[in-house]
Design a protein around this motif. Structure first.
Motif: not given
Length: 222
Positions: A138-142, A169-172, A177-180, A203-207
């Motif tokens: 669920x966490x990787x498919x949202x 898993x989300x990267x692949x 993803x949004x993180x702080x 690689x996934x996010x704009x910093x």
């Protein structure tokens, strides 16, 4: 969702008597999987908006980037793009991240919102009832996974492996993803959550760095 099927995610071809997936099927399945995840905007952030304080007091360049992402959230999520807000406590990271999550929810996308300590606590609970694999899926498919306070949890091999597994898993699968994080120094963050996790997040996010003092300590208007 696209006005083509009856809401079940399937279309039927009367000529060939066959069924095939509607455009909405992937989103429909994702919505079902996300039902047990936390998608609640905390009360403190429910009235937050880009055009009112405290957001109007945050670095305009960072606010513009976050607003641009929110205004094109469908395109951003479809492309697997993410955002990484970093800076000291009280600089507006979580507020901006919540605005992005609000935009995704308003667009009908599936969202999971957790602080890292809360997420890890939820994961630990799954080992008691054998539901770890289901939660992981669920966490990787949202559509959008929002994690606050990365780097705030006490580091253990288990914590590092769980965090890496989710991020990888989300990267692949090219999911957003949004993180702080309060940690600005890359080397320090690598020491806290491992270099391989930081590499994938980069690689996934704009910093989006947010500097300044803790606005929570400012005196409030009488």
């Amino acid at each position: 969702m696209h006005g083509l099927c009856d809401g079940g995610g399937l279309l039927f071809d009367d000529a060939t008597n066959t069924a095939y997936d509607c455009q909405c099927r992937r989103q429909l399945l994702a919505s079902r999987k996300a039902r047990t995840l936390s998608a609640v905007i905390p009360r403190r952030y429910r009235d937050a908006a880009f055009d009112r304080p405290p957001v109007t007091d945050i670095d305009p360049a960072v606010v513009t980037a976050a607003r641009r992402f929110a205004n094109s959230v469908d395109r951003q999520l479809d492309a697997g793009h993410g955002l990484w807000f970093m800076g000291p406590v009280g600089t507006g990271k979580t507020t901006l991240a919540m605005l992005v999550s609000k935009a995704a929810l308003a667009a009908g996308r599936t969202v999971a919102i957790y602080s890292l300590p809360d997420l890890l606590r939820k994961i630990r609970q799954t080992f008691d009832d054998g539901s770890h694999d289901d939660l992981f899926e669920r966490l990787t498919s949202v559509d959008l996974l929002h994690i606050d306070d990365i780097g705030a949890e006490q580091t253990t091999p288990w914590v590092l492996e769980e965090l890496y597994s989710i991020v990888n898993a989300r990267y692949e699968d090219e999911r957003s993803i949004v993180i702080t994080t309060n940690i600005l120094d890359r080397e320090a963050l690598c020491e806290q959550i491992t270099e391989r996790t930081v590499s994938r997040l980069t690689e996934m996010c704009d910093e989006l760095p947010l500097l300044g003092h803790d606005r929570r300590l400012e005196p409030r208007p009488a």
